[in-house]
Design an enzyme around this catalytic site. Structure first.
Site, PDB file in Angstrom:
ATOM      1  N   ASP A   1       0.666  -1.332   0.123  1.00  0.00           N
ATOM      2  CA  ASP A   1      -0.067   0.199  -0.184  1.00  0.00           C
ATOM      3  C   ASP A   1       0.739   1.192   0.050  1.00  0.00           C
ATOM      4  O   ASP A   1       0.577   2.122  -0.670  1.00  0.00           O
ATOM      5  CB  ASP A   1      -0.945  -0.049   1.091  1.00  0.00           C
TER       6      ASP A   1
ATOM      7  N   HIS B   1      -5.598  -3.800   5.633  1.00  0.00           N
ATOM      8  CA  HIS B   1      -5.089  -3.891   4.233  1.00  0.00           C
ATOM      9  C   HIS B   1      -6.134  -4.604   3.274  1.00  0.00           C
ATOM     10  O   HIS B   1      -6.186  -5.757   3.104  1.00  0.00           O
ATOM     11  CB  HIS B   1      -3.756  -4.844   4.006  1.00  0.00           C
TER      12      HIS B   1
HETATM   13  P1  NAD Z   1      -0.028 -18.488  -5.373  1.00  0.00           P
HETATM   14  O1  NAD Z   1      -1.410 -19.374  -5.353  1.00  0.00           O
HETATM   15  O2  NAD Z   1       0.576 -18.110  -6.449  1.00  0.00           O
HETATM   16  O3  NAD Z   1       0.831 -19.034  -4.037  1.00  0.00           O
HETATM   17  C1  NAD Z   1       0.678 -19.349  -2.798  1.00  0.00           C
HETATM   18  C2  NAD Z   1       1.399 -20.660  -2.343  1.00  0.00           C
HETATM   19  O4  NAD Z   1       1.202 -21.086  -1.198  1.00  0.00           O
HETATM   20  C3  NAD Z   1       1.600 -21.916  -3.481  1.00  0.00           C
HETATM   21  O5  NAD Z   1       2.779 -22.192  -4.045  1.00  0.00           O
HETATM   22  C4  NAD Z   1       0.725 -23.037  -2.587  1.00  0.00           C
HETATM   23  O6  NAD Z   1       1.251 -24.100  -2.952  1.00  0.00           O
HETATM   24  C5  NAD Z   1       1.073 -22.562  -1.040  1.00  0.00           C
HETATM   25  N1  NAD Z   1       0.616 -22.963  -0.066  1.00  0.00           N
HETATM   26  C6  NAD Z   1      -1.007 -23.433  -0.338  1.00  0.00           C
HETATM   27  N2  NAD Z   1      -1.166 -23.961   0.991  1.00  0.00           N
HETATM   28  C7  NAD Z   1       0.097 -24.048   1.626  1.00  0.00           C
HETATM   29  C8  NAD Z   1       0.454 -24.513   2.945  1.00  0.00           C
HETATM   30  N3  NAD Z   1      -0.301 -25.277   3.915  1.00  0.00           N
HETATM   31  N4  NAD Z   1       1.677 -24.268   3.342  1.00  0.00           N
HETATM   32  C9  NAD Z   1       2.599 -23.859   2.509  1.00  0.00           C
HETATM   33  N5  NAD Z   1       2.323 -23.303   1.324  1.00  0.00           N
HETATM   34  C10 NAD Z   1       0.927 -23.303   1.081  1.00  0.00           C
HETATM   35  O7  NAD Z   1      -0.468 -17.098  -4.530  1.00  0.00           O
HETATM   36  P2  NAD Z   1       0.180 -15.707  -4.302  1.00  0.00           P
HETATM   37  O8  NAD Z   1      -0.137 -14.918  -5.575  1.00  0.00           O
HETATM   38  O9  NAD Z   1       1.554 -15.832  -4.286  1.00  0.00           O
HETATM   39  O10 NAD Z   1      -0.613 -14.958  -2.963  1.00  0.00           O
HETATM   40  C11 NAD Z   1      -0.379 -15.500  -1.959  1.00  0.00           C
HETATM   41  C12 NAD Z   1      -1.117 -14.815  -0.853  1.00  0.00           C
HETATM   42  O11 NAD Z   1      -0.753 -13.489  -0.586  1.00  0.00           O
HETATM   43  C13 NAD Z   1      -2.845 -14.915  -1.167  1.00  0.00           C
HETATM   44  O12 NAD Z   1      -3.319 -14.889  -0.014  1.00  0.00           O
HETATM   45  C14 NAD Z   1      -2.675 -13.160  -1.527  1.00  0.00           C
HETATM   46  O13 NAD Z   1      -4.137 -12.596  -1.328  1.00  0.00           O
HETATM   47  C15 NAD Z   1      -1.778 -12.704  -0.663  1.00  0.00           C
HETATM   48  N6  NAD Z   1      -1.291 -11.268  -0.976  1.00  0.00           N
HETATM   49  C16 NAD Z   1      -1.097 -10.322  -0.107  1.00  0.00           C
HETATM   50  C17 NAD Z   1      -0.591  -9.117  -0.300  1.00  0.00           C
HETATM   51  C18 NAD Z   1      -0.337  -8.160   0.627  1.00  0.00           C
HETATM   52  O14 NAD Z   1      -0.309  -6.891   0.297  1.00  0.00           O
HETATM   53  N7  NAD Z   1      -0.464  -8.585   1.761  1.00  0.00           N
HETATM   54  C19 NAD Z   1      -0.341  -8.777  -1.725  1.00  0.00           C
HETATM   55  C20 NAD Z   1      -0.765  -9.859  -2.766  1.00  0.00           C
HETATM   56  C21 NAD Z   1      -1.097 -11.059  -2.288  1.00  0.00           C
HETATM   57  C1  LMR Z   2      -3.033  -6.685  -3.290  1.00  0.00           C
HETATM   58  O1  LMR Z   2      -3.094  -5.420  -2.487  1.00  0.00           O
HETATM   59  O2  LMR Z   2      -2.626  -6.629  -4.361  1.00  0.00           O
HETATM   60  C2  LMR Z   2      -3.150  -7.811  -2.353  1.00  0.00           C
HETATM   61  O3  LMR Z   2      -3.770  -7.747  -1.019  1.00  0.00           O
HETATM   62  C3  LMR Z   2      -3.837  -8.878  -3.156  1.00  0.00           C
HETATM   63  C4  LMR Z   2      -5.181  -8.670  -3.589  1.00  0.00           C
HETATM   64  O4  LMR Z   2      -6.287  -9.343  -3.306  1.00  0.00           O
HETATM   65  O5  LMR Z   2      -5.757  -7.477  -4.222  1.00  0.00           O
END
Ligand code: NAD
Ligand code: LMR
Length: 328
Positions: A150, A178
């Protein structure tokens, strides 16, 4: 000399984040854990010519080892959004994932810093806190919800409307949570003043609050932000590691305000009320949160109203996380 574990290392965020961590000179050990595909990711990253030792940990049978003797755990494990979903829609799956991972960290490395990326951050961080409390190892200074994306978006989006802004240098404090209207950028308190009209402030605030949706829509079913998030996660981890070495670094992050009750008074009076968790700018030190940093000025009426709206939504998100653990 920092040992880092990335949990969810084979995912869209996990892979580039692990690569960026491999490039960080402060990382000496990099444990990559996932339930799929992680041996290939670890083998690949391990060839990068830096000193950090990379190890692969696949599946629950190797989780204890993955989180043993670590200083920092970063958690991007879990499912991302698809168009039409809110972050809260991810709770059903991600809540249990985060709970299990934090239980294992608490048992094996109870003093490790924990940085939670998995959504909904507004609820997964309270889940992590409840797990740590139940295990008797909760230290509010050591648990963080990563809201750096953010802050990164705020800097970059300001540059989109003011081309003379240095996006890399401008720091906008972003408080609250967030997701959507829980994200509150305090544009009036940016590190260097930016002259914006009322309409521009409204538009920018909305864009920062819903920046994640832009990526979800553009990826059209293939997930949410991964590369910008990896950058943001690596930046937050770098700040933490520099702080571990004694540097004082300021980053906004979603924390338990009990980490600094005195410093929390300002944001409580501005509308956070008695909420336990809120994103605030934090001075990081060797033990994590050293203090909550004063905002450095009075937010505008528009920003104060946004903080109140954020707090209302956050109260529900936090309760959902706490109750998930308490009722388990
Ligand atoms: P993704 O599906 O590409 O990757 C997630 C990974 O987690 C996969 O490799 C999967 O195998 C693994 N996984 C699933 N269950 C698991 C477990 N029990 N133990 C260990 N690993 C496990 O998803 P992504 O795009 O990498 O996003 C991951 C998370 O981050 C999502 O929840 C997304 O919403 C969040 N996110 C947060 C922010 C933020 O600003 N905080 C920003 C973007 C995404
Ligand atoms: C973001 O802000 O990009 C992440 O929290 C992923 C989402 O779900 O938007």
């Amino acid at each position: 000399m920092v040992s880092v574990a990335v949990l969810g290392a084979a995912g869209g965020i996990g892979q580039p984040l692990s690569l960026l961590l491999k490039l960080n000179v402060n990382v000496t050990k990099l444990n990559l854990y996932d339930i799929v595909n992680v041996p290939g990711v670890a083998a690949d990253i391990s060839h990068v010519s830096t000193n950090a030792e990379v190890k692969s940990f696949l599946g629950p049978g190797q989780l204890d080892e993955a989180v043993s003797k670590i200083d920092l755990a970063i958690i991007p494990a879990g499912v991302p959004r698809k168009p039409g979903m809110t972050r809260d829609d991810l709770f059903k799956i991600n809540a249990g994932i985060v709970k299990t991972l934090v239980e294992k960290i608490a048992e094996n490395s109870p003093r490790a810093f924990i940085a939670v990326i998995s959504n909904p951050v507004n609820s997964t961080v309270p889940i992590a806190a409840e797990v740590l409390k139940a295990k008797g190892v909760f230290d509010a200074r050591r648990l963080f919800g990563v809201t750096t994306l953010d802050v990164v978006r705020a800097s970059r989006f300001v540059r989109d409307v003011r081309a003379n802004t240095d996006a890399a240098a401008l720091r906008v404090p972003v408080v609250g949570g967030h997701s959507g209207n829980t994200i509150v950028p305090l544009l009036s308190l940016a590190s260097s003043p930016v002259e914006l009209s009322e309409a521009e402030v409204k538009e920018l605030t909305h864009r920062i609050q819903f920046g994640g949706d832009e990526v979800v829509k553009a990826k059209d079913g293939a997930g949410s932000a991964t590369l910008s998030m990896a950058y943001a996660g690596a930046r937050f981890a770098d700040s933490l590691m520099r702080a571990m070495k004694g540097e004082q670094v300021v980053e906004p992050t979603f924390i338990s305000l009990s980490a600094d009750p005195e410093g929390a008074k300002e944001i409580r009076q501005l509308g956070a009320g008695d909420l336990e968790f809120f994103a605030v700018p934090v001075k990081l030190g060797a033990n994590g949160v050293e203090s909550i940093v004063p905002l450095g000025g009075q937010p505008t009426e528009f920003e104060r109203e946004a903080i109140k709206v954020s707090a209302q939504a956050l109260a529900t998100n936090i309760d959902t996380g706490v109750n998930f653990v308490k009722s388990a």
